[in-house]
Design a protein around this motif. Structure first.
Motif, PDB file in Angstrom:
ATOM      1  N   SER A   4      10.494  -4.291   6.800  1.00  0.00           N
ATOM      2  CA  SER A   4       9.468  -3.331   6.408  1.00  0.00           C
ATOM      3  C   SER A   4       9.792  -1.936   6.925  1.00  0.00           C
ATOM      4  O   SER A   4      10.551  -1.764   7.883  1.00  0.00           O
ATOM      5  CB  SER A   4       8.086  -3.757   6.903  1.00  0.00           C
ATOM      6  OG  SER A   4       8.009  -3.690   8.308  1.00  0.00           O
ATOM      7  N   TYR A   5       9.192  -0.976   6.254  1.00  0.00           N
ATOM      8  CA  TYR A   5       9.281   0.429   6.632  1.00  0.00           C
ATOM      9  C   TYR A   5       7.860   0.936   6.819  1.00  0.00           C
ATOM     10  O   TYR A   5       6.972   0.610   6.026  1.00  0.00           O
ATOM     11  CB  TYR A   5       9.930   1.261   5.526  1.00  0.00           C
ATOM     12  CG  TYR A   5      11.331   0.844   5.160  1.00  0.00           C
ATOM     13  CD1 TYR A   5      12.430   1.456   5.750  1.00  0.00           C
ATOM     14  CD2 TYR A   5      11.559  -0.137   4.210  1.00  0.00           C
ATOM     15  CE1 TYR A   5      13.714   1.092   5.401  1.00  0.00           C
ATOM     16  CE2 TYR A   5      12.844  -0.509   3.852  1.00  0.00           C
ATOM     17  CZ  TYR A   5      13.920   0.109   4.455  1.00  0.00           C
ATOM     18  OH  TYR A   5      15.188  -0.255   4.110  1.00  0.00           O
ATOM     19  N   GLU A   6       7.645   1.733   7.842  1.00  0.00           N
ATOM     20  CA  GLU A   6       6.340   2.348   8.065  1.00  0.00           C
ATOM     21  C   GLU A   6       6.578   3.839   8.304  1.00  0.00           C
ATOM     22  O   GLU A   6       7.354   4.208   9.171  1.00  0.00           O
ATOM     23  CB  GLU A   6       5.650   1.719   9.269  1.00  0.00           C
ATOM     24  CG  GLU A   6       5.425   0.218   9.112  1.00  0.00           C
ATOM     25  CD  GLU A   6       5.097  -0.477  10.422  1.00  0.00           C
ATOM     26  OE1 GLU A   6       4.903   0.212  11.446  1.00  0.00           O
ATOM     27  OE2 GLU A   6       5.059  -1.715  10.419  1.00  0.00           O
ATOM     28  N   GLN A  50      -0.371   7.249   5.816  1.00  0.00           N
ATOM     29  CA  GLN A  50       0.697   6.317   6.153  1.00  0.00           C
ATOM     30  C   GLN A  50       1.207   5.644   4.890  1.00  0.00           C
ATOM     31  O   GLN A  50       0.444   5.413   3.952  1.00  0.00           O
ATOM     32  CB  GLN A  50       0.198   5.266   7.136  1.00  0.00           C
ATOM     33  CG  GLN A  50      -0.237   5.871   8.459  1.00  0.00           C
ATOM     34  CD  GLN A  50      -0.786   4.842   9.416  1.00  0.00           C
ATOM     35  OE1 GLN A  50      -1.268   3.800   9.015  1.00  0.00           O
ATOM     36  NE2 GLN A  50      -0.712   5.144  10.700  1.00  0.00           N
ATOM     37  N   TYR A  51       2.490   5.339   4.889  1.00  0.00           N
ATOM     38  CA  TYR A  51       3.130   4.660   3.766  1.00  0.00           C
ATOM     39  C   TYR A  51       3.895   3.455   4.301  1.00  0.00           C
ATOM     40  O   TYR A  51       4.407   3.482   5.409  1.00  0.00           O
ATOM     41  CB  TYR A  51       4.120   5.591   3.061  1.00  0.00           C
ATOM     42  CG  TYR A  51       3.494   6.812   2.442  1.00  0.00           C
ATOM     43  CD1 TYR A  51       2.961   6.774   1.166  1.00  0.00           C
ATOM     44  CD2 TYR A  51       3.441   8.025   3.129  1.00  0.00           C
ATOM     45  CE1 TYR A  51       2.395   7.898   0.581  1.00  0.00           C
ATOM     46  CE2 TYR A  51       2.877   9.153   2.569  1.00  0.00           C
ATOM     47  CZ  TYR A  51       2.361   9.080   1.285  1.00  0.00           C
ATOM     48  OH  TYR A  51       1.804  10.204   0.722  1.00  0.00           O
ATOM     49  N   ALA A  52       4.000   2.431   3.474  1.00  0.00           N
ATOM     50  CA  ALA A  52       4.807   1.252   3.785  1.00  0.00           C
ATOM     51  C   ALA A  52       5.860   1.126   2.695  1.00  0.00           C
ATOM     52  O   ALA A  52       5.824   0.224   1.863  1.00  0.00           O
ATOM     53  CB  ALA A  52       3.940   0.009   3.861  1.00  0.00           C
ATOM     54  N   ASP A  96       4.523   7.344   9.039  1.00  0.00           N
ATOM     55  CA  ASP A  96       3.275   8.009   9.401  1.00  0.00           C
ATOM     56  C   ASP A  96       3.527   9.510   9.289  1.00  0.00           C
ATOM     57  O   ASP A  96       4.352  10.064  10.013  1.00  0.00           O
ATOM     58  CB  ASP A  96       2.881   7.636  10.828  1.00  0.00           C
ATOM     59  CG  ASP A  96       1.554   8.215  11.261  1.00  0.00           C
ATOM     60  OD1 ASP A  96       1.130   9.259  10.721  1.00  0.00           O
ATOM     61  OD2 ASP A  96       0.935   7.636  12.164  1.00  0.00           O
ATOM     62  N   THR A 134       9.105   4.038  11.332  1.00  0.00           N
ATOM     63  CA  THR A 134       9.401   2.780  12.015  1.00  0.00           C
ATOM     64  C   THR A 134      10.055   1.836  11.017  1.00  0.00           C
ATOM     65  O   THR A 134       9.537   1.622   9.923  1.00  0.00           O
ATOM     66  CB  THR A 134       8.121   2.133  12.577  1.00  0.00           C
ATOM     67  OG1 THR A 134       7.451   3.083  13.412  1.00  0.00           O
ATOM     68  CG2 THR A 134       8.439   0.881  13.373  1.00  0.00           C
TER      69      THR A 134
END
Length: 67
Positions: free
Chosen positions: A18-20, A28-30, A22, A49
């Motif tokens: 996963s990618y996070e 925020q995006y995933a 901010d 992250t």
């Protein structure tokens, strides 16, 4: 407008799960690709992250100034 492209990221010996992202303005995006427009002038701290399959993560921050 700021664009972030993490599609070239890799985790040697593991898999990215996963990618996070901010953006520092309560957004925020995933996703591994992000396009974002800041609506208010200011200085923002972006935090990215990347989570690997082994539950390890890598975090990077950068400061972005909007004029």
């Amino acid at each position: 407008m700021i664009t972030i492209d993490l599609t070239g990221s890799y985790a040697p010996g593991s898999t990215i799960v996963s990618y996070e992202v901010d953006m520092g303005d309560s957004t925020q995006y995933a996703s591994s690709t992000v396009s974002h427009e800041y609506l208010v002038v200011g200085t923002y701290t972006l935090t990215i992250t990347i989570v690997e399959g082994s539950d390890a993560s890598l975090e990077a921050t950068a400061t972005y100034e909007v004029n």
